[in-house]
Enzyme design. Structure first.
Site, PDB file in Angstrom:
ATOM      1  N   GLY A 186       0.795  -1.228   0.000  1.00 47.60           N
ATOM      2  CA  GLY A 186       0.000   0.000   0.000  1.00 47.60           C
ATOM      3  C   GLY A 186       0.821   1.268   0.000  1.00 47.60           C
ATOM      4  CB  SER A 187       2.870   2.941  -1.302  1.00 50.80           C
ATOM      5  OG  SER A 187       2.931   1.967  -2.319  1.00 50.80           O
TER       6      SER A 187
END
Length: 223
Positions: A186-187
């Site tokens: 996640g980013s």
């Protein structure tokens, strides 16, 4: 489905850990329903991590000249004019794409050209949705020369993402079909483009790395 090299060791270790946990559960925890539930949960966890590290082969088939293609899978969370102080040192259009844990997390080069600048910055792990994540979070900045243009790619860690991997090195050739890096769990990735670039996507639009054109660079007038 090919697995990204960043996930191979993690998946092997996770399989061993889950197997080590499941064997004693089946041997020493009656009735059968409880071990079965534990095994189902283990399989779901493993499939989630397996899905995260999937790495589809992609080849961009559209026009490449002056074209900018999304670096990542996700959805557009920002399109705005900002000042980019690190590489461009000028005003630019920032186009940000957020990746959820369910997206492919390989990062592609957004343009054909060559890498002129690479730098990693230590920082915080705020939610990648927040505007200040671009300057406060752990991040890597890649500067690319594409013909007459210079653009910035910024890999940004998020609340879950604790490791940014950057393959790009100064002097490397940039190719839309190749990976520039990987961000784990996640980013977000920001592209900083010339202010006169034609933006081809809208806010909240879903995009695919190495596939979706996101902008067209304006050819510079020859003197």
């Amino acid at each position: 489905m090919k697995i990204h090299r960043e996930g191979t060791n993690i998946l092997i270790l996770l399989a061993l850990v889950l197997a080590a946990l499941n064997v004693p559960v089946w041997l020493f925890m009656p009735p059968v329903a409880l071990p079965a539930i534990f095994t189902v949960i283990s399989v779901v966890v493993y499939l989630f991590v397996f899905n995260f590290f999937r790495c589809p082969k992609r080849n961009y088939k559209g026009e490449r000249r002056d074209m900018v293609v999304s670096s990542v899978d996700g959805h557009v969370v920002a399109i705005e004019k900002v000042y980019e102080p690190e590489y461009l040192k000028s005003e630019a259009i920032m186009l940000s794409v957020f990746m959820s844990p369910l997206n492919v997390h390989a990062n592609w080069y957004p343009v054909d050209g060559y890498v002129e600048y690479v730098r990693h910055h230590r920082g915080r792990f705020l939610s990648a949705y927040l505007p200040k994540a671009s300057t406060d979070n752990e991040r890597s900045t890649i500067g690319i020369v594409a013909g007459d243009h210079r653009i910035t790619v910024r890999q940004i860690a998020g609340a879950m993402a604790r490791r940014i991997v950057t393959y790009a090195r100064k002097g490397h050739q940039a190719d839309i079909d190749d990976h520039l890096g990987f961000i784990k769990f996640g980013s977000r990735v920001d592209l900083y483009l010339p202010v006169d670039a034609e933006i081809l996507v809208n806010m909240k639009q879903n995009v695919k790395g190495g596939v979706t054109p996101v902008a067209r660079l304006k050819p510079k007038q020859k003197k």
